[in-house]
Enzyme design. Structure first.
Site, PDB file in Angstrom:
ATOM      1  N   GLU A   1     -27.555  27.122 -33.158  1.00  0.00           N
ATOM      2  CA  GLU A   1     -26.793  26.204 -32.997  1.00  0.00           C
ATOM      3  C   GLU A   1     -27.143  24.689 -33.259  1.00  0.00           C
ATOM      4  O   GLU A   1     -28.437  24.398 -32.220  1.00  0.00           O
ATOM      5  CB  GLU A   1     -26.060  26.248 -31.524  1.00  0.00           C
ATOM      6  CG  GLU A   1     -25.215  25.066 -31.207  1.00  0.00           C
ATOM      7  CD  GLU A   1     -23.846  25.084 -32.072  1.00  0.00           C
ATOM      8  OE1 GLU A   1     -23.463  25.908 -32.428  1.00  0.00           O
ATOM      9  OE2 GLU A   1     -23.651  23.919 -32.385  1.00  0.00           O
TER      10      GLU A   1
ATOM     11  N   ASP B   1     -26.883  25.721 -37.998  1.00  0.00           N
ATOM     12  CA  ASP B   1     -25.602  25.783 -38.650  1.00  0.00           C
ATOM     13  C   ASP B   1     -25.329  24.373 -39.169  1.00  0.00           C
ATOM     14  O   ASP B   1     -24.634  24.136 -40.001  1.00  0.00           O
ATOM     15  CB  ASP B   1     -24.870  26.012 -37.635  1.00  0.00           C
ATOM     16  CG  ASP B   1     -24.654  25.512 -36.223  1.00  0.00           C
ATOM     17  OD1 ASP B   1     -25.684  24.790 -35.914  1.00  0.00           O
ATOM     18  OD2 ASP B   1     -23.687  25.841 -35.602  1.00  0.00           O
ATOM     19  N   HIS B   2     -25.684  23.169 -38.403  1.00  0.00           N
ATOM     20  CA  HIS B   2     -25.420  21.804 -38.926  1.00  0.00           C
ATOM     21  C   HIS B   2     -26.081  20.924 -37.987  1.00  0.00           C
ATOM     22  O   HIS B   2     -26.802  21.384 -37.092  1.00  0.00           O
ATOM     23  CB  HIS B   2     -23.694  21.486 -38.491  1.00  0.00           C
ATOM     24  CG  HIS B   2     -23.317  22.107 -37.292  1.00  0.00           C
ATOM     25  ND1 HIS B   2     -23.600  21.455 -36.326  1.00  0.00           N
ATOM     26  CD2 HIS B   2     -22.951  23.321 -36.877  1.00  0.00           C
ATOM     27  CE1 HIS B   2     -22.959  22.011 -35.173  1.00  0.00           C
ATOM     28  NE2 HIS B   2     -22.653  23.240 -35.788  1.00  0.00           N
TER      29      HIS B   2
ATOM     30  N   THR C   1     -19.755  25.038 -36.921  1.00  0.00           N
ATOM     31  CA  THR C   1     -20.208  26.609 -37.061  1.00  0.00           C
ATOM     32  C   THR C   1     -19.701  27.244 -37.845  1.00  0.00           C
ATOM     33  O   THR C   1     -20.230  27.803 -38.434  1.00  0.00           O
ATOM     34  CB  THR C   1     -20.324  26.879 -35.477  1.00  0.00           C
ATOM     35  OG1 THR C   1     -20.946  26.138 -34.636  1.00  0.00           O
ATOM     36  CG2 THR C   1     -21.017  28.155 -35.252  1.00  0.00           C
TER      37      THR C   1
ATOM     38  N   HIS D   1     -26.018  23.301 -27.665  1.00  0.00           N
ATOM     39  CA  HIS D   1     -24.760  22.592 -28.180  1.00  0.00           C
ATOM     40  C   HIS D   1     -24.626  21.371 -27.736  1.00  0.00           C
ATOM     41  O   HIS D   1     -24.894  21.233 -26.286  1.00  0.00           O
ATOM     42  CB  HIS D   1     -23.553  23.682 -28.009  1.00  0.00           C
ATOM     43  CG  HIS D   1     -22.259  23.085 -28.708  1.00  0.00           C
ATOM     44  ND1 HIS D   1     -21.570  22.122 -28.537  1.00  0.00           N
ATOM     45  CD2 HIS D   1     -21.600  23.778 -29.833  1.00  0.00           C
ATOM     46  CE1 HIS D   1     -20.491  21.875 -29.201  1.00  0.00           C
ATOM     47  NE2 HIS D   1     -20.578  22.893 -29.936  1.00  0.00           N
TER      48      HIS D   1
END
Ligand code: GP9
Ligand code: MN
Length: 625
Positions: free
Chosen positions: A258, A474-475, A300, A415
């Site tokens: 994450e 993921d990003h 995600t 997150h």
């Protein structure tokens, strides 16, 4: 007294007002008593209170265009339909812990089947959700018998009521957007949509999305795939002789990290490593240090989509929610033909990003969301289960999955807004002016520890040596809003579009137990789009007939190139920012003439357009399997 009551009941507005009030109470009660959405603050409580009002005013408002007894019949029809929708959702929710979607309804091929399960799931208490309807029917009959005469409403009144409903809706929408920006464009989670928009508005929204998707699909035809096939074929790179089949027959363990960005790797904060486990893993893996995310608004889920399909996610919205009914040819489906079982683990609600539905579409055999885990107040924070208990609880389940498998783990702890319980803090926060950035290091440190434990658990059985382990960020985690602090973190005066694009790098590890001696840091410029052919080639599966936009990361032929969802690109030589139309040299960040970036800029745009066409037109339905 009796006369007075009679006067009120016979008043032409009475029936209408009663219907509104009863419907409002019923809808609110259904949420409070049955659905029980988790309300995070008073505004959300207030939203819950007002959402049925907009629906009631708009729909019951329509009945005001009818005269005399016909008005009451219209009220009854509307109330019947709305009550039916409510009860259907209650029954559905009882079993699926989710709300009905239109594609869901289409899937029930015969309504007999639906009726059968509804009968089992319905409970006597559900009759209460029809109480208002029953009262209104009785009253209509009484009024009819009493011979309540003809009457009509002013058109202006009817229009005013509907306009008031629309106004309440906009108040609702504004509050909802305040609670969660981009709610409508990005969709997120059905539970969230219903909580913030109300059940009925959610259904309208779902219908609009579905109509849009199916009309785009309807105008596409089978010839549209040809140009795309040619493009993909022309860009296909041959797998490397050395790596093709290097992990044949092994399990694949995929971990979505994450919000994990590459700058964390080997970063030292207060003299300590932020990711000691991952840093060590670099020397035992194929580690890609110029690997970028290619995600858009679906975050995600976009990353998951890219990894499994090697097709770009959409320019707006999340493909996981808008196009979950499409035909795909995802990795789980391909691996199924080679005897693999595909599973996914995630410690959040199953409908987040529409995963429950999309995973079936993509060919996952089994999804283990929130309800398969023991989640308590203590072991969860923010979006759900903390990463350490997540891995600890998931490994025993994984051990029972039939091998060979393709297993995906989606972490959560790192997150936004990067919150941790004090006992999970393993490093001091950074000391920039920006607390989000400061905490990010702490949650990343926690995630790293969770990964260490995960590997340790895997090593306790044969799973570890029988698997290829792929870890990817993921990003981005830190958005442009935090540029000032990030400039300090990466040691520049100011973040320009060059730095911004470089910050879109996320780590990619391909760890193959038994091949540690060949570990290498690979510098090829690449992205999530490239993972699918890479994995398939490692497993010895050809991809030359696949509609995939990525290129095997081990192939000596692959071009050093990747695209951002907004049309920016990064190549071995250049970095181009679409946002401010600036062309930079990749290595130095020196600005050069736009002419130099033009050919690759065109290629990037063309590739994105072709990819979008595949999704909007649902074009993979025209390919052979
Ligand atoms: C939610 C989790 C986070 O289930 O995957 O999603 P994100 O906000 O990062 O897209
Ligand atoms: Mn994410």
């Amino acid at each position: 007294m009796k006369e007075q009551i009679k006067k009120i009941v016979f008043n032409k507005y009475f029936y209408f007002i009663l219907a509104l009030i009863l419907f409002w109470i019923k809808s609110y009660a259904a949420f409070k008593i049955f659905f029980q959405p988790d309300l995070e603050n008073d505004t959300q409580g207030f939203i819950l209170l007002i959402t049925p009002i907009s629906t009631a005013l708009v729909f019951f408002g329509l009945s005001l265009f009818f005269k005399g007894p016909a008005h009451r019949v219209a009220v009854l029809v509307i109330d019947f339909v709305l009550s039916f929708i409510l009860t259907a959702n209650i029954i559905y929710h009882r079993f699926f812990d989710d709300y009905i979607t239109i594609p869901d309804l289409m899937q029930f091929k015969n309504f007999g089947e639906l009726g059968g399960s509804a009968k089992v799931l319905a409970e006597p208490i559900d009759i209460l959700y029809w109480a208002d309807f029953i009262i209104l029917v009785i009253l209509a009959l009484v009024l009819k018998k009493a011979g309540s005469g003809s009457f009509k409403f002013k058109k202006r009144f009817a229009v005013g009521i509907i306009a008031a409903g629309i106004a309440v809706f906009f108040v609702n929408l504004t509050l909802a957007e305040e609670q969660r920006s981009d709610l409508l464009t990005r969709t997120f989670d059905r539970a969230k949509l219903v909580k913030l928009l109300g059940l009925y508005n959610y259904h309208i929204y779902d219908a609009v999305i579905n109509i849009r998707t199916s009309s785009q699909r309807a105008i596409a035809d089978s010839s549209d795939i040809n140009g795309i096939k040619n493009y993909v074929k022309a860009n296909h790179v041959k797998p490397s002789d050395k790596f093709f089949g290097a992990a044949k027959g092994k399990n694949v363990i995929l971990v979505s990290l994450e919000s994990t960005q590459s700058f964390l790797i080997n970063y030292k904060l207060h003299g300590q490593e932020v990711t000691p486990f991952l840093n060590d893993l670099v020397s035992k893996s194929f580690y890609f240090d110029n690997f970028y995310h290619n995600t858009g608004q679906g975050k995600t889920s976009d990353a998951e989509f890219l990894i499994d399909n090697s097709i770009y996610p959409l320019p707006r919205g999340a493909v996981y929610t808008t196009n979950a009914q499409n035909e795909y040819h995802a990795t789980p489906e391909i691996l199924d033909q080679h005897g693999y079982t595909s599973v996914a683990f995630h410690g959040n609600h199953k409908s987040f990003w529409n995963r429950d539905i999309m995973y079936k579409t993509l060919g996952y055999d089994k999804f283990y969301p929130e309800k398969y885990f023991n989640i308590t107040e203590d072991n969860s924070i923010n979006y759900g289960l903390k990463d350490i208990p997540f891995f600890k609880q998931a490994v025993p389940i994984l051990k029972k999955v039939q091998q060979p498998f393709y297993a995906k783990f989606i972490t959560l702890s790192n997150h936004f807004p990067f919150v941790l319980d004090p006992e999970d803090e393993m490093i001091e926060p950074a000391n920039t002016e920006d607390n989000v950035v400061n905490r990010y290091f702490q949650t990343a440190r926690y995630e790293d520890e969770a990964l260490r434990i995960f590997f340790e658990k895997l090593k306790e059985s044969d799973l570890y040596k029988n698997s290829v382990i792929v870890l990817y960020g993921d990003h981005y985690g830190i958005s442009e809003n935090h540029n000032e602090a990030m400039a300090k973190v990466i040691g520049v005066d100011e973040i320009n579009s060059y730095h911004h694009l470089k910050l879109q790098r996320v780590p990619l590890f391909i760890h193959i137990p038994g091949m540690e001696d060949q570990a290498k840091v690979m510098h090829t410029t690449s992205g999530e789009i490239d993972v699918k052919p890479t994995i398939l080639h490692l497993l010895g599966i050809q991809t030359k007939d696949d509609i995939a936009f990525g290129a095997d990361l081990f192939s000596p032929e692959r071009p050093s190139f990747t695209i951002q969802r907004d049309g920016s690109f990064i190549s071995g030589k250049y970095i181009y920012s679409k946002k401010d139309s600036t062309c930079y040299l990749q290595k130095t960040g020196d600005v050069v003439g736009n002419k130099q970036c033009k050919p690759l800029e065109n290629k990037a745009l063309h590739e994105l357009q072709l990819s979008d066409k595949v999704i909007y037109g649902d074009l993979l339905r025209f390919t052979d399997r």
